[in-house]
Motif scaffolding. Structure first.
Motif, PDB file in Angstrom:
ATOM      1  N   ARG A  38       0.776  -1.259   0.128  1.00  0.00           N
ATOM      2  CA  ARG A  38       0.027   0.046  -0.062  1.00  0.00           C
ATOM      3  C   ARG A  38       0.800   1.307  -0.067  1.00  0.00           C
ATOM      4  O   ARG A  38       1.955   1.121   0.678  1.00  0.00           O
ATOM      5  N   GLN A  39       0.339   2.388  -0.556  1.00  0.00           N
ATOM      6  CA  GLN A  39       0.984   3.580  -0.520  1.00  0.00           C
ATOM      7  C   GLN A  39       0.279   4.826  -0.201  1.00  0.00           C
ATOM      8  O   GLN A  39      -0.732   5.037  -0.970  1.00  0.00           O
ATOM      9  N   ALA A  40       0.169   5.319   0.834  1.00  0.00           N
ATOM     10  CA  ALA A  40      -0.488   6.748   0.917  1.00  0.00           C
ATOM     11  C   ALA A  40       0.127   7.923   0.297  1.00  0.00           C
ATOM     12  O   ALA A  40       1.346   7.771   0.105  1.00  0.00           O
ATOM     13  N   PRO A  41      -0.626   9.064   0.004  1.00  0.00           N
ATOM     14  CA  PRO A  41       0.058   9.967  -0.636  1.00  0.00           C
ATOM     15  C   PRO A  41       1.124  10.580   0.081  1.00  0.00           C
ATOM     16  O   PRO A  41       1.014  10.887   1.529  1.00  0.00           O
ATOM     17  N   GLY A  42       2.339  10.964  -0.671  1.00  0.00           N
ATOM     18  CA  GLY A  42       3.437  11.440  -0.010  1.00  0.00           C
ATOM     19  C   GLY A  42       4.457  10.407   0.703  1.00  0.00           C
ATOM     20  O   GLY A  42       5.357  11.057   1.211  1.00  0.00           O
ATOM     21  N   LYS A  43       3.930   9.260   0.765  1.00  0.00           N
ATOM     22  CA  LYS A  43       4.486   8.335   1.753  1.00  0.00           C
ATOM     23  C   LYS A  43       5.317   6.979   0.701  1.00  0.00           C
ATOM     24  O   LYS A  43       4.697   7.033  -0.337  1.00  0.00           O
ATOM     25  N   GLU A  44       6.201   6.285   1.337  1.00  0.00           N
ATOM     26  CA  GLU A  44       6.728   5.679   0.385  1.00  0.00           C
ATOM     27  C   GLU A  44       5.719   4.139   0.656  1.00  0.00           C
ATOM     28  O   GLU A  44       5.148   3.797   1.557  1.00  0.00           O
ATOM     29  N   ARG A  45       5.763   3.508  -0.416  1.00  0.00           N
ATOM     30  CA  ARG A  45       4.994   1.969  -0.624  1.00  0.00           C
ATOM     31  C   ARG A  45       5.458   1.089   0.336  1.00  0.00           C
ATOM     32  O   ARG A  45       6.763   0.993   0.523  1.00  0.00           O
ATOM     33  N   GLU A  46       4.732   0.451   1.230  1.00  0.00           N
ATOM     34  CA  GLU A  46       4.995  -0.161   2.174  1.00  0.00           C
ATOM     35  C   GLU A  46       4.250  -1.585   2.052  1.00  0.00           C
ATOM     36  O   GLU A  46       3.177  -2.042   1.530  1.00  0.00           O
ATOM     37  N   LEU A  89     -10.615  -1.784  10.358  1.00  0.00           N
ATOM     38  CA  LEU A  89      -9.937  -0.732   9.764  1.00  0.00           C
ATOM     39  C   LEU A  89      -9.880   0.467  10.460  1.00  0.00           C
ATOM     40  O   LEU A  89     -10.784   1.021  11.012  1.00  0.00           O
ATOM     41  N   LYS A  90      -8.640   0.879  10.069  1.00  0.00           N
ATOM     42  CA  LYS A  90      -8.219   2.333  10.936  1.00  0.00           C
ATOM     43  C   LYS A  90      -7.995   3.727   9.833  1.00  0.00           C
ATOM     44  O   LYS A  90      -7.682   3.139   8.786  1.00  0.00           O
ATOM     45  N   PRO A  91      -8.303   4.678  10.071  1.00  0.00           N
ATOM     46  CA  PRO A  91      -7.905   5.646   9.353  1.00  0.00           C
ATOM     47  C   PRO A  91      -6.404   5.706   8.416  1.00  0.00           C
ATOM     48  O   PRO A  91      -6.225   5.939   7.539  1.00  0.00           O
ATOM     49  N   GLU A  92      -5.405   5.265   9.428  1.00  0.00           N
ATOM     50  CA  GLU A  92      -4.041   5.192   8.904  1.00  0.00           C
ATOM     51  C   GLU A  92      -3.954   4.025   7.949  1.00  0.00           C
ATOM     52  O   GLU A  92      -2.978   3.864   7.415  1.00  0.00           O
ATOM     53  N   ASP A  93      -5.055   3.190   7.634  1.00  0.00           N
ATOM     54  CA  ASP A  93      -4.949   2.314   6.604  1.00  0.00           C
ATOM     55  C   ASP A  93      -5.303   2.808   5.207  1.00  0.00           C
ATOM     56  O   ASP A  93      -5.151   2.077   4.157  1.00  0.00           O
ATOM     57  N   THR A  94      -5.919   4.021   5.380  1.00  0.00           N
ATOM     58  CA  THR A  94      -6.111   4.670   4.191  1.00  0.00           C
ATOM     59  C   THR A  94      -4.763   4.900   3.170  1.00  0.00           C
ATOM     60  O   THR A  94      -3.776   5.356   3.372  1.00  0.00           O
ATOM     61  N   ALA A  95      -5.054   4.326   1.861  1.00  0.00           N
ATOM     62  CA  ALA A  95      -3.856   4.213   0.915  1.00  0.00           C
ATOM     63  C   ALA A  95      -4.430   3.463  -0.405  1.00  0.00           C
ATOM     64  O   ALA A  95      -5.583   3.189  -0.332  1.00  0.00           O
ATOM     65  N   VAL A  96      -3.593   3.600  -1.479  1.00  0.00           N
ATOM     66  CA  VAL A  96      -3.800   2.750  -2.602  1.00  0.00           C
ATOM     67  C   VAL A  96      -3.235   1.490  -2.361  1.00  0.00           C
ATOM     68  O   VAL A  96      -1.974   1.456  -2.180  1.00  0.00           O
ATOM     69  N   TYR A  97      -3.844   0.199  -2.654  1.00  0.00           N
ATOM     70  CA  TYR A  97      -3.468  -0.918  -2.308  1.00  0.00           C
ATOM     71  C   TYR A  97      -3.114  -1.604  -3.639  1.00  0.00           C
ATOM     72  O   TYR A  97      -3.997  -1.701  -4.613  1.00  0.00           O
ATOM     73  N   GLN A 118      -2.578  -2.248 -10.874  1.00  0.00           N
ATOM     74  CA  GLN A 118      -2.800  -0.494 -11.122  1.00  0.00           C
ATOM     75  C   GLN A 118      -3.052   0.004  -9.867  1.00  0.00           C
ATOM     76  O   GLN A 118      -2.940   0.971  -9.637  1.00  0.00           O
ATOM     77  N   GLY A 119      -3.516  -0.787  -8.827  1.00  0.00           N
ATOM     78  CA  GLY A 119      -4.209  -0.408  -7.273  1.00  0.00           C
ATOM     79  C   GLY A 119      -5.322  -0.062  -7.250  1.00  0.00           C
ATOM     80  O   GLY A 119      -6.147   0.102  -8.502  1.00  0.00           O
ATOM     81  N   THR A 120      -5.831  -0.118  -6.084  1.00  0.00           N
ATOM     82  CA  THR A 120      -7.235   0.104  -5.792  1.00  0.00           C
ATOM     83  C   THR A 120      -7.398   1.083  -4.530  1.00  0.00           C
ATOM     84  O   THR A 120      -6.582   0.509  -3.504  1.00  0.00           O
ATOM     85  N   GLN A 121      -8.158   2.039  -4.379  1.00  0.00           N
ATOM     86  CA  GLN A 121      -8.148   2.999  -3.503  1.00  0.00           C
ATOM     87  C   GLN A 121      -8.912   2.664  -2.367  1.00  0.00           C
ATOM     88  O   GLN A 121     -10.250   2.007  -2.322  1.00  0.00           O
ATOM     89  N   VAL A 122      -8.241   2.510  -0.932  1.00  0.00           N
ATOM     90  CA  VAL A 122      -9.111   2.314   0.242  1.00  0.00           C
ATOM     91  C   VAL A 122      -9.024   3.616   1.204  1.00  0.00           C
ATOM     92  O   VAL A 122      -8.014   3.981   1.429  1.00  0.00           O
ATOM     93  N   THR A 123     -10.154   4.045   1.557  1.00  0.00           N
ATOM     94  CA  THR A 123     -10.261   4.987   2.204  1.00  0.00           C
ATOM     95  C   THR A 123     -11.188   4.864   3.529  1.00  0.00           C
ATOM     96  O   THR A 123     -12.246   4.340   3.507  1.00  0.00           O
ATOM     97  N   VAL A 124     -10.374   5.139   4.592  1.00  0.00           N
ATOM     98  CA  VAL A 124     -11.115   4.867   6.047  1.00  0.00           C
ATOM     99  C   VAL A 124     -11.331   6.142   6.602  1.00  0.00           C
ATOM    100  O   VAL A 124     -10.465   6.836   7.035  1.00  0.00           O
ATOM    101  N   SER A 125     -12.701   6.379   7.118  1.00  0.00           N
ATOM    102  CA  SER A 125     -12.915   7.715   7.678  1.00  0.00           C
ATOM    103  C   SER A 125     -13.154   7.388   9.025  1.00  0.00           C
ATOM    104  O   SER A 125     -13.273   6.374   9.670  1.00  0.00           O
TER     105      SER A 125
END
Length: 126
Positions: A38-46, A89-97, A118-125
């Motif tokens: 997964r990769q969050a905006p501005g962060k490295e893929r993990e 799920l937690k808000p910090e799980d928000t990322a492209v997977y 290509q990735g799929t977006q996961v957004t946790v509010s």
């Protein structure tokens, strides 16, 4: 041509669940390492989770510390598909997977993947 296609992402409230799917085509990956990143905006893929064939119908799984106990990786060889069940799920799980696959059934779960989706977006509010 090898292709990995992720699906199942979306918007979910904290504490909810999603199941991501990664459908593979072009070759069979039942006996190779596959993983989720997964990769969050501005962060490295993990690295998130990986699965490796260990003989017969047995598979080993491995998880990042941040998702251990909440996420489960599995596969359906008949469909040539890998899944990531995400619970609590937690808000910090928000990322492209992203799903990824290796040509071989060896090496580190963290590195040296040969194919990527290509990735799929996961957004946790919250």
């Amino acid at each position: 041509q090898v292709q990995l296609v992720e699906s199942g992402g979306g918007l979910v409230q904290a504490g909810g669940s999603l199941r991501l799917s990664c459908a593979a085509s072009g070759r069979t990956f039942s006996s190779t390492v596959m993983g989720w990143f997964r990769q969050a905006p501005g962060k490295e893929r993990e690295f998130v989770a990986g699965i490796r064939w260990s003989g017969g119908n047995t598979y080993n799984t491995y998880y990042a510390y941040s998702v251990k106990g909440r996420f489960t990786i599995s596969r359906d060889n008949a469909k040539n598909t890998v899944y990531l069940q995400m619970n609590s799920l937690k808000p910090e799980d928000t990322a492209v997977y992203y799903c990824a696959a290796k040509k071989e059934n060896s090496g580190s779960y963290y590195y040296e993947y040969d194919y990527w989706g290509q990735g799929t977006q996961v957004t946790v509010s919250s």
